[in-house]
Design an enzyme around this catalytic site. Structure first.
Site, PDB file in Angstrom:
ATOM      1  N   GLN A  83      51.888 -38.921 -26.963  1.00  0.00           N
ATOM      2  CA  GLN A  83      51.837 -40.125 -27.818  1.00  0.00           C
ATOM      3  C   GLN A  83      51.877 -39.712 -29.292  1.00  0.00           C
ATOM      4  OE1 GLN A  83      52.048 -43.390 -27.568  1.00  0.00           O
ATOM      5  NE2 GLN A  83      52.345 -43.365 -25.357  1.00  0.00           N
ATOM      6  N   SER A  84      52.818 -38.851 -29.648  1.00  0.00           N
ATOM      7  CA  SER A  84      52.889 -38.353 -31.024  1.00  0.00           C
ATOM      8  C   SER A  84      53.402 -39.421 -31.990  1.00  0.00           C
ATOM      9  CB  SER A  84      53.813 -37.142 -31.066  1.00  0.00           C
ATOM     10  OG  SER A  84      54.155 -36.823 -32.395  1.00  0.00           O
ATOM     11  N   ASN A  85      52.596 -39.694 -33.018  1.00  0.00           N
ATOM     12  CA  ASN A  85      53.033 -40.597 -34.093  1.00  0.00           C
ATOM     13  C   ASN A  85      54.104 -39.927 -34.941  1.00  0.00           C
ATOM     14  OD1 ASN A  85      50.975 -42.766 -33.729  1.00  0.00           O
ATOM     15  ND2 ASN A  85      49.581 -41.071 -34.151  1.00  0.00           N
TER      16      ASN A  85
END
Ligand SMILES: *Cc1c(COP(=O)(O)O)cnc(C)c1O
Length: 345
Positions: A83-85
């Protein structure tokens, strides 16, 4: 010192750096309620940087993508947790600039993409799942290096961005952010004792420290920069924030020696069991921020960071009546992924 003071100096420092205009700046500075310990809270809304639903990476990507375009790159490669921004905002930057984007992610391809992965896909990026463990960043780097080699061989002219965009070029975005913030503080009647933010790959921290050192060298009075560490790496000194801040100061035409060891303050006590593992304090901070300011924090980054700010205020780190600024670094899309919000809301 008034607003007219800092920005011209920063333009002089940054003028030589290629920059892609990707972020909506300046982001707002909001006055919040009083915290335990009598501290006056202010929130710098870097969750509202605009690019692909916002967050701190937009400021780094302005300089990273500026460099990529100047080099003639036609594609971007970067790495991150599932879930990398940072990956999501790199995907959006590629869409804006017309560059192909490859994201090397931990974990396996989910049946249904949610949160940041959904957005990255929507922005047209190609997602490469490595099956790697969430916090095994070394594995991701190796996978990204081999993908970059393949893209070079295929003539795709890739520009490779390390985890979190935390090079001196990326960190320069946060030296700019500190100048922007201090000018806003002057205008708003806020005299910050401390600027607090969440730290994971270290670039935001290093950039703020470089900005502090450069502005101090120009005679500006500058606040404490306090990082709340939410990844094991930064909490054990990787990367070395002083080194990265010195590289950043150097890139901006300043003297490396303006950055002092004592400029680095990191509180490692809010990570809990590991990176991306929620904590009770983080979840309580998420609820408090939502119900006092309508601020949306996430469980991996900004929730733990804000918990650290509140914890330090309660422990009396800052005198009663001090202004303390929280840089809201974003993370909102992860709230819509499974397990992204505290239970029992
Ligand atoms: C990446 C990120 C951070 C940490 O910034 P670094 O520069 O990597 O230390 C904090 N908050 C959010 C929401 C992020 O996405």
């Amino acid at each position: 010192m008034t607003g007219a003071w800092t920005i011209p100096i920063m333009h002089a420092m940054f003028g030589h750096l290629p920059r892609a205009r990707l972020a909506t700046l300046p982001t707002p500075l909001e006055r919040g309620p009083e915290l335990p310990g009598g501290v006056r809270l202010w929130v710098k809304r870097d969750d509202l940087t605009g690019l692909g639903m916002g967050g701190n990476k937009a400021r780094k990507l302005e300089f990273l993508c500026g460099a990529a375009v100047a080099e003639g790159a036609r594609s971007l490669v970067t790495v991150g947790a599932a879930q990398s921004n940072h990956c999501r905002m790199t995907a959006a930057a590629g869409a804006v600039l017309g560059l192909e984007v490859h994201l090397v992610l931990s974990g396996d391809r989910p049946e249904q993409a949610t949160g940041n992965q959904l957005l990255s896909t929507l922005f047209g990026a190609q997602l490469h799942y490595t099956g790697a463990d969430e916090s095994h960043w070394g594995e991701l780097m190796i996978a990204s290096e081999s993908l970059t080699d393949e893209l070079v061989a295929a003539g795709a002219a890739p520009y490779s961005i390390p985890i979190g965009g935390s090079t001196s070029t990326g960190a320069a975005g946060y030296a700019w952010a500190l100048a922007e913030l201090l000018d806003q503080c002057d205008a708003a009647g806020c005299a910050p004792t401390a600027v607090v933010h969440t730290s994971s790959s270290g670039g935001t921290h290093a950039g703020l420290v470089a900005g502090k050192a450069l502005l101090r060298a120009q005679g500006r009075s500058v606040p404490e920069i306090l990082a709340i560490g939410v990844a094991k790496g930064v909490n054990i000194g990787m990367p070395d924030i002083a080194d990265l801040a010195r590289d950043t100061a150097d890139l901006l035409g300043g003297d490396r020696s303006t950055v002092e060891r004592s400029d680095i303050a990191l509180d490692p006590n809010w990570i809990g069991d590991d990176y991306a593992v929620p904590t009770k304090a983080g979840d309580a901070a998420i609820r408090w921020a939502a119900r006092h300011g309508g601020w949306v924090l996430d469980r991996t980054y900004s929730g733990k960071g804000f918990a650290g700010l509140v914890g330090n205020a309660e422990a009396g780190r800052w005198p009663e009546g001090s202004d303390v600024v929280f840089i809201h670094t974003g993370g909102m899309p992860a709230v819509f992924a499974p397990g992204g919000a505290p239970a029992g809301l």
